[in-house]
Write a protein that holds these residues in place. Structure first.
Motif, PDB file in Angstrom:
ATOM      1  N   SER A   1       0.827  -1.198   0.000  1.00 13.02           N
ATOM      2  CA  SER A   1       0.000   0.000   0.000  1.00 13.02           C
ATOM      3  C   SER A   1       0.867   1.256   0.000  1.00 13.02           C
ATOM      4  CB  SER A   1      -0.918   0.021   1.224  1.00 13.02           C
ATOM      5  OG  SER A   1      -0.154   0.210   2.406  1.00 13.02           O
ATOM      6  N   ILE A   2       0.287   2.350  -0.456  1.00 14.72           N
ATOM      7  CA  ILE A   2       0.989   3.634  -0.414  1.00 14.72           C
ATOM      8  C   ILE A   2       1.319   3.999   1.033  1.00 14.72           C
ATOM      9  CG2 ILE A   2       0.756   6.122  -0.832  1.00 14.72           C
ATOM     10  CD1 ILE A   2       1.248   4.577  -3.364  1.00 14.72           C
ATOM     11  N   ALA A   3       0.446   3.644   1.962  1.00 12.14           N
ATOM     12  CA  ALA A   3       0.689   3.950   3.378  1.00 12.14           C
ATOM     13  C   ALA A   3       1.939   3.236   3.894  1.00 12.14           C
ATOM     14  CB  ALA A   3      -0.531   3.558   4.206  1.00 12.14           C
ATOM     15  N   GLN A   4       2.127   1.972   3.500  1.00 13.46           N
ATOM     16  CA  GLN A   4       3.328   1.243   3.925  1.00 13.46           C
ATOM     17  C   GLN A   4       4.591   1.852   3.320  1.00 13.46           C
ATOM     18  OE1 GLN A   4       1.692  -2.561   2.561  1.00 13.46           O
ATOM     19  NE2 GLN A   4       2.065  -3.409   4.609  1.00 13.46           N
ATOM     20  N   LEU A   5       4.505   2.260   2.059  1.00 12.72           N
ATOM     21  CA  LEU A   5       5.656   2.878   1.409  1.00 12.72           C
ATOM     22  C   LEU A   5       5.957   4.247   2.014  1.00 12.72           C
ATOM     23  CD1 LEU A   5       4.817   1.928  -2.286  1.00 12.72           C
ATOM     24  CD2 LEU A   5       6.425   0.792  -0.744  1.00 12.72           C
TER      25      LEU A   5
END
Length: 445
Positions: A264-268
């Motif tokens: 996910s973008i949040a993890q990145l």
């Protein structure tokens, strides 16, 4: 060296180093006994280090074009840096550092001119006879094209030991047989399967040996950190801009698209935030002495961060004993994996996928397609003597087409451009390999 013999298994003239067996020291073609001053693995590293294929990497694109400025890395400097990182990791974990060094120096030998863009074009051109892949081409260079040992039936390249050759195989499968059948990555062409199978005798199918895993990690670490460094000094990346939410989101989308589609973008974003929290993270680069030193310190700290993380995790999983061949696996924590991917993705966002690069890629594609067409349609006229010999010995048209691809893959960026300019200049339409003004055309290998 010319050895008139057929492939067999020959034992080394010295006992194998700790953690390795006589099987690991075998060479495809037997060689006369040598002085015991060096181990077989030291000889392997020396053969790669002195190879013409390694020298040519000095004029091949890494990310920014070779020669783009005086600072930018080439495939050669990248390979030297990978070897330093890999050798340190290998020594820490107990595998033979000479094998790791040789594998790291070898890992990009098969890359054609113009980096991954050139690789894609050659893969398309070679689609009807096995395709093209830089790592499969590396195996071909090490075992066939780089002149060192020649048997009665065929050339055998550098004739490395089994352990060193296996360590250089980054993708231990043939096309379509890997974990992702749709992936373009593979380790051997069909006509190199004999030596590939020999190198992989006793290996776990689809699994890299430990030394190859170290090489692969060192490549990722060096690639991620040094490409960011090049982008910053080339003024295509300003880390300060990532503080803008829109800019940050767009950059992380490229990271996700290129390297981490299942994250996910949040993890990145969390991975990028961890990197930004490092005291060495540089938000402003001016090119001054102090700024340049700060950038170098950031690169050094990032390399240390990633290597320490992987070494600690690997030791936690396997204990303190030496690790080699198939006695263990590198363990890279997921957070570290994500952080490395973020750095690689930032380089992609601000350099490789930049709109300004598209005309460059199109021009590179035109050069390679034009060269392939001309070389194929003129037989040996523009082939170097080595490739002309291979052309004449090829069994069929597919074999001859492969020779043309081998010749083009051997070119540096500079040679490809110069040859293209000469061959497609109307005033030089009768140019031949013998009278070409291009330096090195007759001795590309």
């Amino acid at each position: 060296m010319s050895l008139h013999s057929t492939p067999s298994t020959s034992l080394s003239d010295v006992p194998p180093p700790a953690g390795y067996t006589a099987h690991d020291l075998e060479r495809r073609v037997p060689e006369p006994p040598k002085s015991q001053a060096r181990t077989p693995f030291q000889r392997d590293r020396a053969r790669v280090l002195h190879s013409s294929a390694l020298r040519r990497l000095g004029a091949k694109t890494q990310v920014l074009g070779a020669g783009a400025n005086d600072f930018v890395r080439t495939r050669l400097t990248h390979s030297l840096e990978v070897a330093q990182v890999g050798r340190d990791i290998g020594a820490e974990l107990g595998c033979d550092p000479e094998i790791v060094d040789a594998a790291c120096l070898s890992h990009d030998l098969g890359h054609p001119p113009f980096g991954h863009n050139g690789e894609k074009v050659l893969d398309d051109l070679a689609a009807g006879f096995g395709g093209f892949e830089g790592n499969a081409q590396t195996l071909r260079l090490l075992t066939r094209l780089e002149p060192k040992v020649v048997g009665e039936d065929r050339p055998y390249g550098l004739n490395l030991t089994r352990a060193s050759l296996d360590a250089a195989i980054k993708y231990p499968w043939t096309r379509g047989r890997g974990p992702d059948p749709a992936s373009p990555k593979f380790g051997a062409y069909a006509d190199d399967l004999d030596v590939y199978s020999w190198a992989r005798e006793g290996a776990v199918p689809g699994r890299q040996c430990f030394e190859a895993q170290v090489m692969d990690l060192a490549d990722d670490i060096a690639y991620s950190v040094h490409d960011i460094e090049d982008a910053i000094t080339g003024l295509t990346l300003d880390l300060q801009k990532l503080q803008d939410p829109m800019e940050r989101a767009a950059a992380l989308y490229v990271v996700q698209d290129w390297y981490m589609p299942h994250e996910s973008i949040a993890q990145l974003d969390a991975a990028l935030s961890r990197l930004e929290s490092e005291p060495s993270w540089l938000l402003s680069f001016t090119g001054s002495m102090r700024s340049a030193a700060a950038l170098k310190n950031m690169a050094s700290q990032l390399i240390g961060r990633f290597t320490r993380s992987a070494i600690t995790a690997t030791r936690t999983a396997h204990g303190e004993g030496p690790l080699s061949r198939y006695g263990g696996d590198m363990v890279v924590p997921e957070q570290t994996h994500l952080e490395i991917a973020v750095l690689k993705g930032l380089a992609a966002a601000y350099v490789m996928s930049s709109a300004s690069q598209q005309p460059v890629y199109e021009a590179q594609e035109e050069i390679i397609r034009d060269l392939y067409s001309r070389l194929w349609n003129t037989g040996t006229q523009y082939l170097s003597p080595l490739f002309a010999e291979l052309w004449h010995s090829a069994a069929d048209d597919d074999g001859r087409r492969r020779v043309v691809v081998d010749q083009i893959a051997s070119f540096t960026d500079v040679t490809a451009r110069q040859l293209h300019g000469a061959l497609f200049d109307r005033s030089l339409t009768h140019l031949t390999a013998a009278d070409t003004p291009l330096p090195g055309l007759g001795s590309e290998l």
